[in-house]
Design a protein around this motif. Sequence first.
Motif, short mmCIF file in Angstrom:
data_model
loop_
_atom_site.label_atom_id
_atom_site.label_comp_id
_atom_site.label_asym_id
_atom_site.label_seq_id
_atom_site.Cartn_x
_atom_site.Cartn_y
_atom_site.Cartn_z
N VAL A 1 6.44 -9.04 0.54
CA VAL A 1 4.94 -8.69 0.82
C VAL A 1 5.00 -7.81 1.97
N LEU A 2 4.20 -6.75 1.85
CA LEU A 2 3.77 -5.83 2.93
C LEU A 2 2.26 -5.73 3.15
N VAL A 3 1.93 -6.14 4.51
CA VAL A 3 0.87 -6.48 4.99
C VAL A 3 0.55 -5.16 5.80
N ASN A 4 -0.45 -4.29 5.15
CA ASN A 4 -0.85 -3.23 5.85
C ASN A 4 -1.91 -3.57 6.68
N ASN A 5 -1.84 -4.00 7.94
CA ASN A 5 -2.86 -4.47 8.80
C ASN A 5 -3.12 -3.18 10.11
#
Length: 264
Positions: free
Chosen positions: A84-88
């Motif tokens: 998972v990549l969380v672009n935050n």
Amino acid sequence: MSFSNQIIWITGASSGIGKALAIELSNQNAKLILSSRKKEDLELVKQQCRHPEFVKIITLDLEEYSNLQPIADKAIAAFGKIDVLVNNGGVSQRSLAKDTAIVVDKRIMDINYLGTVALTKAILPHFIKNKKGHFVVTTSIVGKIGTPLRSSYAASKHALHGFFDSLRAEHFQDHIAVTLVCPGFVNTNVSKNALTGDGTPQQKLDVATENGIQPERFAKLMARAMKNKKEEVYIAGAKEKLGVYAKRFYPKLVSILIRKLSVT
């Protein structure tokens, strides 16, 4: 609900939503890669995680979006894969359009939109090869409804919705999921760090932000949306959520109400 052995990369992880999410996911036994520009702050977040031994730190600057592929390769190598990549990561704005220098407009788009897109494209081949992956994107209620003092910020968040809705459709057959998380007011330093018309930080906390959802509560709701692979979720107060639905069915009314918001 657990993220046991899931490898999750979070940008903007040194404070606010990103920090709270890192701690929440570590509590759920995820293996984490934490990124932002601030290594010392990331180290402090790591020590607050339940399993710091399963936390890696990789610094990055989303504004330097042409240099993100080597960083993405390093992140993949940290645990051998990414689930998972969380672009935050991102920056907000507090200035009227007429008072905002075009270089500030560009900087907001570079960080919030192009930085996020570049990092996503750097990870995308890895997800395609694995025939699975999950992009989680922190956008905003303002990504659905533009409001005063946030013209470029709203534009950058609207752009993310367009890009990731398209990406979701393009890679459905590759089993790649996209979750767009739209926060309302959250009690973080986002308004303190928001850029003013000349590009300097506002350096004060908005009243609405101060009265917003606590980041720990927000992180729990965000983690639930991630686990359920929701396509789009609004984590906000009742009025903010109502605004999203009202705009869909009564756009003229919402436009009139938004005009009444303070622009000072």
